[in-house]
Structures are given as C-alpha cells and as structure tokens.
Scaffold this motif. Structure first.
Motif, PDB file in Angstrom:
ATOM      1  N   VAL A  95      -7.132  -2.173   8.196  1.00 54.01           N
ATOM      2  CA  VAL A  95      -7.371  -2.913   6.953  1.00 54.01           C
ATOM      3  C   VAL A  95      -8.716  -2.489   6.347  1.00 54.01           C
ATOM      4  O   VAL A  95      -8.825  -2.262   5.144  1.00 54.01           O
ATOM      5  CB  VAL A  95      -7.331  -4.442   7.201  1.00 54.01           C
ATOM      6  CG1 VAL A  95      -7.818  -5.192   5.983  1.00 54.01           C
ATOM      7  CG2 VAL A  95      -5.920  -4.871   7.544  1.00 54.01           C
ATOM      8  N   GLY A  96      -9.739  -2.347   7.195  1.00 55.67           N
ATOM      9  CA  GLY A  96     -11.042  -1.897   6.695  1.00 55.67           C
ATOM     10  C   GLY A  96     -10.960  -0.530   6.057  1.00 55.67           C
ATOM     11  O   GLY A  96     -11.516  -0.293   4.979  1.00 55.67           O
ATOM     12  N   LEU A  97     -10.267   0.378   6.698  1.00 56.48           N
ATOM     13  CA  LEU A  97     -10.124   1.727   6.141  1.00 56.48           C
ATOM     14  C   LEU A  97      -9.366   1.679   4.822  1.00 56.48           C
ATOM     15  O   LEU A  97      -9.692   2.405   3.873  1.00 56.48           O
ATOM     16  CB  LEU A  97      -9.389   2.640   7.129  1.00 56.48           C
ATOM     17  CG  LEU A  97     -10.144   3.005   8.418  1.00 56.48           C
ATOM     18  CD1 LEU A  97      -9.246   3.781   9.366  1.00 56.48           C
ATOM     19  CD2 LEU A  97     -11.385   3.830   8.097  1.00 56.48           C
ATOM     20  N   LEU A  98      -8.377   0.799   4.754  1.00 55.31           N
ATOM     21  CA  LEU A  98      -7.625   0.669   3.505  1.00 55.31           C
ATOM     22  C   LEU A  98      -8.492   0.106   2.389  1.00 55.31           C
ATOM     23  O   LEU A  98      -8.436   0.572   1.249  1.00 55.31           O
ATOM     24  CB  LEU A  98      -6.407  -0.233   3.720  1.00 55.31           C
ATOM     25  CG  LEU A  98      -5.137   0.466   4.202  1.00 55.31           C
ATOM     26  CD1 LEU A  98      -4.070  -0.556   4.520  1.00 55.31           C
ATOM     27  CD2 LEU A  98      -4.634   1.442   3.153  1.00 55.31           C
ATOM     28  N   GLY A 114     -10.412  12.037  -8.730  1.00 56.47           N
ATOM     29  CA  GLY A 114     -10.643  11.154  -9.868  1.00 56.47           C
ATOM     30  C   GLY A 114      -9.567  10.093 -10.044  1.00 56.47           C
ATOM     31  O   GLY A 114      -9.621   9.326 -10.991  1.00 56.47           O
ATOM     32  N   TRP A 115      -8.587  10.033  -9.137  1.00 61.07           N
ATOM     33  CA  TRP A 115      -7.576   8.964  -9.229  1.00 61.07           C
ATOM     34  C   TRP A 115      -8.236   7.620  -8.965  1.00 61.07           C
ATOM     35  O   TRP A 115      -9.032   7.498  -8.032  1.00 61.07           O
ATOM     36  CB  TRP A 115      -6.476   9.176  -8.183  1.00 61.07           C
ATOM     37  CG  TRP A 115      -5.381  10.055  -8.624  1.00 61.07           C
ATOM     38  CD1 TRP A 115      -5.348  11.412  -8.523  1.00 61.07           C
ATOM     39  CD2 TRP A 115      -4.157   9.667  -9.242  1.00 61.07           C
ATOM     40  NE1 TRP A 115      -4.186  11.891  -9.040  1.00 61.07           N
ATOM     41  CE2 TRP A 115      -3.427  10.846  -9.494  1.00 61.07           C
ATOM     42  CE3 TRP A 115      -3.609   8.446  -9.621  1.00 61.07           C
ATOM     43  CZ2 TRP A 115      -2.179  10.836 -10.101  1.00 61.07           C
ATOM     44  CZ3 TRP A 115      -2.356   8.441 -10.220  1.00 61.07           C
ATOM     45  CH2 TRP A 115      -1.655   9.622 -10.461  1.00 61.07           C
ATOM     46  N   THR A 116      -7.854   6.617  -9.755  1.00 57.87           N
ATOM     47  CA  THR A 116      -8.341   5.273  -9.430  1.00 57.87           C
ATOM     48  C   THR A 116      -7.284   4.603  -8.572  1.00 57.87           C
ATOM     49  O   THR A 116      -6.117   4.551  -8.929  1.00 57.87           O
ATOM     50  CB  THR A 116      -8.576   4.425 -10.688  1.00 57.87           C
ATOM     51  OG1 THR A 116      -7.470   4.611 -11.556  1.00 57.87           O
ATOM     52  CG2 THR A 116      -9.837   4.832 -11.390  1.00 57.87           C
ATOM     53  N   ARG A 117      -7.723   4.123  -7.412  1.00 57.17           N
ATOM     54  CA  ARG A 117      -6.764   3.558  -6.468  1.00 57.17           C
ATOM     55  C   ARG A 117      -7.024   2.071  -6.273  1.00 57.17           C
ATOM     56  O   ARG A 117      -8.163   1.658  -6.025  1.00 57.17           O
ATOM     57  CB  ARG A 117      -6.894   4.272  -5.121  1.00 57.17           C
ATOM     58  CG  ARG A 117      -6.631   5.757  -5.240  1.00 57.17           C
ATOM     59  CD  ARG A 117      -6.561   6.423  -3.900  1.00 57.17           C
ATOM     60  NE  ARG A 117      -7.860   6.518  -3.258  1.00 57.17           N
ATOM     61  CZ  ARG A 117      -8.058   7.227  -2.156  1.00 57.17           C
ATOM     62  NH1 ARG A 117      -7.057   7.847  -1.577  1.00 57.17           N
ATOM     63  NH2 ARG A 117      -9.243   7.292  -1.628  1.00 57.17           N
ATOM     64  N   PHE A 118      -5.973   1.284  -6.364  1.00 58.29           N
ATOM     65  CA  PHE A 118      -6.000  -0.161  -6.042  1.00 58.29           C
ATOM     66  C   PHE A 118      -7.109  -0.924  -6.778  1.00 58.29           C
ATOM     67  O   PHE A 118      -7.710  -1.829  -6.212  1.00 58.29           O
ATOM     68  CB  PHE A 118      -6.168  -0.374  -4.538  1.00 58.29           C
ATOM     69  CG  PHE A 118      -5.179   0.388  -3.711  1.00 58.29           C
ATOM     70  CD1 PHE A 118      -3.833   0.077  -3.772  1.00 58.29           C
ATOM     71  CD2 PHE A 118      -5.590   1.421  -2.899  1.00 58.29           C
ATOM     72  CE1 PHE A 118      -2.910   0.785  -3.008  1.00 58.29           C
ATOM     73  CE2 PHE A 118      -4.667   2.140  -2.141  1.00 58.29           C
ATOM     74  CZ  PHE A 118      -3.332   1.814  -2.189  1.00 58.29           C
ATOM     75  N   PHE A 164      -4.066   9.303   2.480  1.00 65.38           N
ATOM     76  CA  PHE A 164      -4.648   8.317   3.394  1.00 65.38           C
ATOM     77  C   PHE A 164      -4.027   6.931   3.241  1.00 65.38           C
ATOM     78  O   PHE A 164      -3.672   6.311   4.236  1.00 65.38           O
ATOM     79  CB  PHE A 164      -6.174   8.253   3.215  1.00 65.38           C
ATOM     80  CG  PHE A 164      -6.902   9.147   4.161  1.00 65.38           C
ATOM     81  CD1 PHE A 164      -6.862  10.523   4.016  1.00 65.38           C
ATOM     82  CD2 PHE A 164      -7.618   8.620   5.236  1.00 65.38           C
ATOM     83  CE1 PHE A 164      -7.517  11.357   4.896  1.00 65.38           C
ATOM     84  CE2 PHE A 164      -8.281   9.454   6.128  1.00 65.38           C
ATOM     85  CZ  PHE A 164      -8.228  10.815   5.954  1.00 65.38           C
ATOM     86  N   PRO A 165      -3.890   6.431   2.000  1.00 66.35           N
ATOM     87  CA  PRO A 165      -3.276   5.106   1.877  1.00 66.35           C
ATOM     88  C   PRO A 165      -1.895   5.037   2.526  1.00 66.35           C
ATOM     89  O   PRO A 165      -1.586   4.065   3.231  1.00 66.35           O
ATOM     90  CB  PRO A 165      -3.180   4.910   0.358  1.00 66.35           C
ATOM     91  CG  PRO A 165      -4.286   5.727  -0.183  1.00 66.35           C
ATOM     92  CD  PRO A 165      -4.406   6.918   0.725  1.00 66.35           C
ATOM     93  N   VAL A 204       0.828  -1.199   0.000  1.00 62.12           N
ATOM     94  CA  VAL A 204       0.000   0.000   0.000  1.00 62.12           C
ATOM     95  C   VAL A 204       0.865   1.253   0.000  1.00 62.12           C
ATOM     96  O   VAL A 204       0.603   2.207  -0.732  1.00 62.12           O
ATOM     97  CB  VAL A 204      -0.949  -0.009   1.224  1.00 62.12           C
ATOM     98  CG1 VAL A 204      -1.569   1.348   1.423  1.00 62.12           C
ATOM     99  CG2 VAL A 204      -2.017  -1.065   1.039  1.00 62.12           C
ATOM    100  N   ILE A 205       1.919   1.232   0.812  1.00 65.01           N
ATOM    101  CA  ILE A 205       2.808   2.407   0.852  1.00 65.01           C
ATOM    102  C   ILE A 205       3.469   2.594  -0.509  1.00 65.01           C
ATOM    103  O   ILE A 205       3.532   3.693  -1.051  1.00 65.01           O
ATOM    104  CB  ILE A 205       3.858   2.254   1.965  1.00 65.01           C
ATOM    105  CG1 ILE A 205       3.162   2.223   3.329  1.00 65.01           C
ATOM    106  CG2 ILE A 205       4.872   3.395   1.920  1.00 65.01           C
ATOM    107  CD1 ILE A 205       4.061   1.866   4.478  1.00 65.01           C
TER     108      ILE A 205
END
Lengths: 146, 324, 509
Positions: C175-178, C189-193, A45-46, A25-26
């Motif tokens: 982990v939930g927040l992540l 508008g960034w797509t994350r993970f 946040f990540p 994640v980092i």
C-alpha cells in the motif's frame, strides 16, 4: 459509538477494502502505457503492485484473526475530534485561520475537556491568540487571512 | 445518546458563522500589504530574486510585500490560485517561465495564457549543456557534430519530462538532426550530481550547479539555449553563433496578476518594478545565476509569452508529449 | 597537522561574540521548529533567510546551519510525549519513545534522545571535517542503479523487523509503495491517481501522512485506552535515565552515529531512512527484541542519534560539490550565493573563513543544543500533566498548522485527518503503519531509479551490477538476505524445539 465489533468482521472488512483497492489500481493501471520488460512504462509498477496486493488481500481474507475479544470502534470523543478537525479544515480558509482555531479549541475544550462553556470559550480564544503570537507573529507562517 | 454538550457546541458554531464578512473599499494603491505568490520552494532561484526585489521595493511602494511560497505542480498551483484571486493588485504571482509557457504542454491545468494579466518581465538567463572535460568536442559545433554522428549513443539529463529545459533541448536536437536519450531528473541539482558522477553524458539545466565545476576544469560547457552568449561561461556558444537564434528558449521571470487589474495598479507596479530591477542588489542577484537584467513591459511581455508557449508547444508535440 | 591549525582558526572565527550569538539564535530557532510537528527546518530557514542578507556570509551560514541541525534535536520531543512525529526523521522514535513515556520514562527518553543527538551530531561534524572530499567522491559514484539497490536494501532491512503478521506487513508495504505512485510520473509525465487534483501532482505529503497515521490515530485510540491505562505522571527523580537504560543505549548511539553518517551522504530522504535502518539494526542485534515496541531505550537512542548524524554528512554534497542534496541544504546554498560565496571544489581555498567557521560553529552548536535541550526535558515532561482533554486539542491544532504550512495547502489537512482515521482502523486490527510510511518514502525512488537506470542502459539489466557503488550495495543486500535466511531457519528450529517442550517456552514468555 460502535461497540462489540467482531474482530473477524473487522479484519474481513479491511481485507475486502484492500482487495477493492487492488482492483481499482489494476483497472486504472491498464489505462496507462505498461511499457516493456526492458523499459517499463508508468502503468508497470501500479499493475504489478496491484496484483501483489490482490494476492495478499485474498490471503488475508482466509487468515485467522489476531484477536478474539470484541472490539470497540470510534469512541464518541474520537468522533467529535474527527468532526472538529473537519470543521476547522472547512472554516480555515473561509473565515481565516485564527477565528477557526478559536472555534476549534473552544469546542474541543468544551467537549473533551468537559470545561464549562464560558471557560472553554475563554481558553479557546486565548489559545487562538497564543497561536497567532507563536505562528503568525513569531514564526511568520502564512496562514489564510494573516 | 447524543450528549447535550455536542448539541450546545453545534448551536454555538452555527451562531458564530452567522456574522457577515466585511468589505474594504480602497482607492489609493497600495494601501495595504501586497501578497506575492512564488510558485516554487523557498530558497529557489525565483524565490531569491523576488525577495531581493521585495527588499528594494518596500520603501518605494510604501507597503510590505509578503512573499508566499506555493510550490507544486511545476508552479501550476500558485498560478491557479492567482487566477481565482480578486484583481485588486493585492495578490500577484512572481513566476519563472516554466509555469507560464511550458507546463500547459504536458499537464492538464485550469488556466491558459489569457487567464492572467502579464505585468512586467524581469531577468533573462538561459539553460546550458555541459560535458565532462574528456568529451571529444570543445565548441558548440563540434559538440553537435559529435552527437549527430552517434545517434542514440549519448544520454542527457534534464529537469523532467516536458520541462522547459527538455523541450528547449529537443527543439535544438530536432533542428540539427540529433538523437540523444533524455534522462529526466527531479531538478538541476540531481541532474548535476548524476552528471558529475558520470552516470549520464550531458548535463542539461540551469547554470548555478555547474559554474564551480567549470572553473575547476572538470566540466566544459559548449552550448547555451539562449540566443546571446553569457559572460559567466564565455566559452559556451549561444544559438545566434550557430545561426539559429529563433530556437532560443530562456529561463526568465515575470510578475503577473489576475485578469482585469485597474490601470493605476498596473502603472504603479510597472514603474516600481522597473526601478527595482535596476537596483544594484537585484542586478547582482541576477548576475550570480547568469541572468541578464532585461526588463520588458506588459505588451512585450505578453507577446513573449505567446511566442515561447507556441514554439514549446510545437516541440512538445514533436516528441509526442500528450496532455494528461 | 594542518587540519588542527585550520580548525583552531575556525574556532577563532566562530567564538567571536557576534558569531556565537548567531549560532545560539540558529540553534534556538531550530529547536523551536523541530519541536513543532509539521513545521520543519525548511520553514524556519526560509523565514530567517531574508534576515541574513545584511549579515556577513560566515554569520549567515552559521545561523542557518544552526536551524538545520538544531531541528533534529527538537524533533523527538512530541514523538516521545504525544506519539506525534515532530519531524519526518522522528517518525520511528514515536514507537518506543511514546511507550517509554507511557511507563513514566518520558524524561529518560528525552534525555537519551538529546544525548544521542549530541554524540551523533558531533561525530558527524568530525566526519565532515576529516573525510569530506572522499565522501563526496563516494556520493557521486551512486548513480540511479546503485540508488535503486540501496533503497530496496533499506526496505528489506526494515520489513524484516516490522511487527505483526508477515502478511499484514507485506500488505502495508505494498500500500505504501502504491501511495508513492500518486502524482506525476517523472519519467513520462503521466499523472497517476491524482483524480484531477493539481495538489497531488507532486505526490502525497509525507508530513501529513506521518502525523495522521501516528499522531492523530493515537489520539483517537487514547480516548478508549484512557479508560483503562492512566499514563504515569513523572516525578522529578525520574527525569534522568537509569544505569541500565544508559547501558542499553551506549552501543545503539555508537551504531546510530555510523549508520546516520553513512546514509547522510546519499541524497534525498536519508535522514528518514537512516532512522528506520538504525531501529531495524538495534532490534535485530538486541538480546531482547521483544522489548522493542514496548519502550526499549535503544529504539529511541539509536534512531535519534542517526538522524543527527546525517546532518554533517548531508552538508558534504553542498560544501564540496556545490550541489544541494536535500531541500534544507538548497536554502543554505541560496544563502551562500546571496553573499557571493560559491560552494564547491574551491570553497575551502577561496573562503576558508566560511568553511572552517561553519565547522567550528557546528561543534559549538551541538554543545549549545545539548545545554538547551536537557533543561527543557523537565519542562516538556510536565506537559504530560495537562489533562488529555486539553492536551489533545492543542496538539491537534499545532499539527493542523504545521501540516498546512508545508505547502500552504488545505488538502494536506484533509489527508492528515483521513490518514488518522485509516491509521486508527489499521492499528485497531493489528496492522503496523511504520512499514507503510517507509515504503511511501522509498517507493518513488525505487520505481524512478529502476526505470531511469533502464532508460540509460537501453533495457540492459546488467546496469544494476555496474559501478563500484552498485556492486557494494548488491553484496550488502545479498549478505542481509543470507543472514536473514539463516536466522529464519534457526528461528524455525528453535520454535520447533519450543513446541516439543511447551513448559519451557511458557516460562520464557
């Protein structure tokens, strides 16, 4: 299937996985704009959460395990269930929902319910029919093929 | 210690899958139910319109129209499914313009304007900008002047970064040399709530959430993003009144199909939908959300898509939106 | 009193045979979609929406609203019987409801859930009727800053009562927040993970994750535990709660009504959050907090009351402001508009028959629902007589269909399965998955509203203390932190005292 797992080993594995997740994640987070203290960006946040998770998982690595008793992991029936759901998910959109359900139910009635093969098959097909009646005919859900 | 039961079950599974699939041949269209994918949630604007259309079209087409909601990715998921479907006329998408002309500027999507076949465009509404009743401006001109005189002072809500509303507003602001702070929300309802609560200065979004509040006098709406004025909010000016009709961005809907639809299918659909759009129940549905009952055939529709996509693409580039 | 007069008029409308019929159909339909895991009120309402085109507006709204609040009744059924959350708002009920069922108290658990639902639902309509305009105003005061504080507050309250080691609870929350950051970042508008999957661009599907983490993991665990613990088959005599269980549920139901109703006016995920908060409050106030997680009746009655109590108040934004705050009320809005009725400030004056007819029908609907659900308890409890080898496949199949139907997306089925395996492993090693789920629900709102507030204020952090709503929430947050501090200090004192006299501590256990 896995028997006599040392709880210490299990806990260490989970902590290690969490640590790896934090690292990932980092790493991914640094590719995003972090922004500023006044205006945090998408990476803020990540990265922050990743750092907290890293600290927590390192602490977990050095923590005493909760249990002492050896644990049993993944009973054969559990593995068969997982496989059955996976196969149903694979077949779901390929051969249509209801045939996939008939296979799913028959297989599990046979494997878990220990029914004779013909009665498992009959119940599986009947179950899939009932599923059709309830979800497709009555609730009109959109299932692949129906 | 693999149980015998498992072996038998696996063998049976492989056996079952051996059966081939059947292929259906058809000449008359439509001869079975038509699936229409709505790339949005049930109960939304797009969904409501197509359900009204489906009701009047089923007798004319003589088959059932099955509405399938495939929300997600700003509508891109539904359209992506369509581009992979067989071009037999039994899988179609009824979409708002966001998934066709806007989403590609902010999101990496697996289709372009050329990946699908425009069939017919139906209905033309607009986005609106509103302020509280004590805002020091009444007309569109005063509104824009006020914004220009205080750069960066006002916040305006929109449907999300890179949404049609956001790009439409930025396009207008750029033309009039205005700097306002965009505050993205999850949708028009959320924007309206924060606007009515006074947490942002300007509402930007579709008409329905604010119409009732305009009537009660709590809210005034000076500006529309369409060229024409709108009878639902007569006090709001369209862009024609401001002398910049070319900046117009609307909120409209259209039917698209997979590339390579047979001519007879195209003809049947265009005729049926043109007739359907003229039916009173459909006109009423459009009316209620402040949309005009315009209809455009395949060629004009295609040109419209190209035009709007190009201009919104420029607006996206101008505010530094990058595809991710 | 004018209200009484209007209400009587409303009852005159709702009690016509036609509207009574629509109310019954809606409630019945709501119960069905509520019972089925994954299939929620949204699917049920969307299906019946086209049918309402031809009805008059009052009948249409009465029926659709019936599905909306009826679904909250059914949600607890599979949670209690199978630990499979029937609705997103019944996740927390799984914990103590299922434990009650394992002790042979499935009947009482279902009964208490039904009774709580009835009280919560009815009080909620009462609140809606009496305070709607005031509460609409209160809701509008909650801007991004206040919402951020409220969400942090909810997360803290719940994390204080989570079970297991502190460290593991924190890990699960993070982990939930992540997981909540997955998808398009709504501010830039960034797509994350998302790993390129369009299906993930709107974030993880909560229904899939909750069914996996709670339900599927339980099935996997049961194969091992079935060798040791046999679930007790209930007898007819054990369907009704004992005096003691009723006594323990009385106050949780009262408090659940208040918590649910208050949270209901805050838009978005309040029906889920209110259940978590109710559970946390009950556990904290209980004289026997150690019973929670092992079949405490209060842990079923409180949350199940709370989720029904949100239904009345979550209609307030729609009816008073014309703005839907949750997806289900968006469908109601669309039904209003189809019939040319514009909800909002003028609704009560322009269409009193719709407004008061709806209010009256909700009182009636809650009576219908309780009459419908209590006899069902006997039937549902008997489902437990089906051998596990047959019950598990059936419940899994229903979950697969339900999870798929949320977005017609097969990826969600895979997510459910993955969450099931991960949840199994986590639970095997003493991790509590409930905080993870709550963090997932709240995470996106916490982050987005935090950053949205700073966008509005140009990076000025004092925005979190501006406005009445934000100030109230800040005070509540501070109060909870102080109380928790005192409780922890007292707890350490007690534990230290217990350590000095080990025999006494041993007796207490």
């Amino acid at each position: 299937m896995l028997k006599n797992i040392n709880p210490r080993a299990g806990e260490l594995c989970i902590a290690a996985v969490l640590l790896a997740l934090a690292g990932f994640v980092i790493f991914e987070g640094t590719k995003m704009p972090i922004g500023t203290w006044a205006l945090p960006g998408p990476g803020y946040f990540p990265i922050a959460l990743g750092i907290i998770l890293a600290v927590v998982s390192v602490a977990l690595l050095f923590r005493r395990p909760d249990g002492e008793q050896p644990v049993e992991l993944f009973h054969t029936d559990g593995l068969m269930t997982i496989a059955a759901v996976a196969i149903a998910a694979l077949l779901f959109e390929r051969i249509g929902a209801i045939p996939a359900f008939a296979i799913f139910l028959s297989a599990l009635f046979y494997l878990l319910g220990r029914a004779r093969w013909w009665s498992a098959l009959a119940m599986g097909i009947a179950g899939a029919g009932l599923t059709w009646l309830l979800f497709v005919y009555l609730l009109q859900l959109q299932l692949p093929g129906y | 210690m693999v149980p015998m039961r498992l072996v038998i079950a696996c063998a049976a599974l492989v056996g079952t899958l051996g059966f081939g699939s059947t292929v259906q041949a058809q000449d008359k269209y439509p001869s079975r139910p038509i699936n229409i994918i709505v790339p949005g949630p049930p109960g939304g604007g797009t969904d409501t319109i197509i359900r009204h259309l489906a009701e009047v079209l089923e007798p004319t087409l003589g088959t059932k129209l099955v509405i399938e909601n495939k929300p997600g990715g700003g509508g891109a998921i539904g359209v992506t499914i369509l581009t992979q479907a067989r071009p037999d006329g039994y899988t179609l998408v009824f979409s708002h313009n966001g998934a066709l002309t806007t989403i590609q500027h902010s999101l990496q999507i697996p289709y372009t304007l050329d990946s699908y076949q425009p069939i017919i465009q139906i209905g033309y509404g607009s986005y609106i900008m509103c302020v509280a009743s004590d805002f020091p401006a009444n007309t569109a001109k005063e509104f824009l002047d006020e914004l220009r005189s205080k750069p960066g002072r006002y916040t305006y809500g929109n449907d999300g970064v890179g949404s049609t509303m956001h790009l439409a507003a930025e396009q207008i602001f750029k033309k009039f040399d205005i700097k306002a702070k965009p505050v993205p929300f999850g949708g028009a309802g959320e924007t309206a709530r924060n606007f009515l609560g006074g947490h942002i200065d300007i509402y930007g979004g579709s008409l329905p959430p604010v119409i009732a509040h305009v009537k009660s006098g709590k809210v005034k709406c000076p500006l529309l993003t369409s060229a024409a004025n709108n009878p639902v909010v007569p006090e709001a000016s369209g862009l024609k009144d401001l002398g910049v009709p070319e900046l117009e961005v609307g909120l409209w809907w259209g039917l698209i199909g997979p590339k390579g639809l047979p001519d007879n299918v195209m003809k049947t659909l265009v005729t049926a939908f043109t007739e359907g759009a003229a039916k009173p129940s459909v006109r009423e549905a459009l009316d209620r959300i402040g949309a005009a009952p315009t209809v455009n055939g395949p060629d004009e529709y295609k040109a419209m898509l190209a035009r709007e996509s190009a201009s919104l693409g420029e607006a996206a580039k101008a505010i530094g939106l990058v595809k991710k | 009193m004018q209200t009484v007069e209007y209400l009587l008029h409303g009852f005159a409308i709702a009690l016509t045979w036609k509207n009574l019929f629509f109310c019954l159909v809606g409630c019945l339909w709501g119960t069905i979609v509520g019972v089925l895991p994954g299939v929620g009120p949204l699917a049920g309402m969307a299906l019946l929406l086209p049918l309402t085109y031809k009805l008059d507006p009052t009948g249409a709204i009465i029926m659709l609203a019936g599905i909306f609040y009826g679904a909250m009744y059914g949600g607890s059924t599979t949670s209690i019987l199978m630990r499979m959350p029937g609705e997103a708002a019944s996740v927390i009920t799984c914990i103590d409801g299922y434990e009650m069922a394992r002790k042979g108290r499935a009947g009482p658990a279902l009964f208490l859930a039904g009774a709580g639902s009835f009280v919560g639902g009815t009080l909620s309509v009462l609140g809606l009727m009496l305070f709607a305009p005031v509460l609409a105003d209160a809701m509008l005061r909650v801007g991004p800053a206040a919402e951020f504080i409220l969400m942090v507050f909810a997360l803290l309250v719940v994390s204080f009562v989570a079970v297991g080691s502190r460290l593991k609870v924190v890990a699960m929350i993070v982990v939930g927040l992540l997981l909540a950051t997955i998808g398009i970042d709504s501010l830039t508008g960034w797509t994350r993970f998302t790993f390129g999957a369009l299906e993930l661009s709107d974030g993880l599907n909560f229904v899939a994750l909750s069914i996996g983490l709670f339900g599927v993991s339980e099935i996997l665990l049961s194969f091992e535990e079935s060798l040791k613990v046999k679930p007790i088959k209930p007898t007819l005599r054990q369907l009704l709660p004992s005096k003691e269980e009723l006594r323990q549920s009385r106050w949780p139901i009262a408090r659940g009504s208040v918590i649910g109703f208050i949270f209901g006016i805050f838009p978005g995920v309040s029906h889920i959050v209110s259940t978590f908060v109710s559970y946390a409050v009950e556990k904290r106030l209980s004289k026997h907090p150690e019973e929670f997680g092992h079949g405490a009746p209060a842990g079923v009655a409180g949350p199940e009351t709370a989720n029904n109590a949100t239904t009345g108040s979550s209609l307030i934004p729609l009816l008073v402001l014309g703005i839907p705050a949750i997806p289900s009320t968006a469908i109601l809005l669309s039904a209003f508009l189809i019939h040319g009725v514009q909800p909002g400030p003028q609704l009560i004056t322009e269409h009193p028959e719709v407004f008061w007819g709806l209010i009256a029908s909700m009182y009636i609907g809650n009576v219908i629902l309780v009459a419908l659900n209590v006899p069902l308890v006997g039937i549902f409890v008997n489902l437990l007589r089906i051998p596990f080898g047959y019950l598990a496949p059936i419940i899994l199949l229903i979950s697969i269909i339900g999870v798929y139907s949320v977005n017609s997306n097969i990826l969600d089925v895979w997510i459910m399965l993955g969450a099931g395996v991960v949840g199994y492993l986590l639970r095997k090693f003493g991790y509590d998955v409930a905080p993870l789920l709550l963090a997932l629900v709240l995470g996106d709102r916490i982050e987005t509203n935090f950053r949205r507030s700073l966008t509005i204020s140009d990076g000025d952090y004092t925005i979190f203390m501006q406005g009445s709503a934000a100030r109230v929430f800040i005070c509540a947050l501070a109060l909870v932190l102080i109380l928790q501090g005192i409780a922890m200090a007292a707890g350490y004192g007690k534990r230290a005292a217990a350590a000095r006299s080990p025999t006494k501590a041993g007796n207490q256990k």
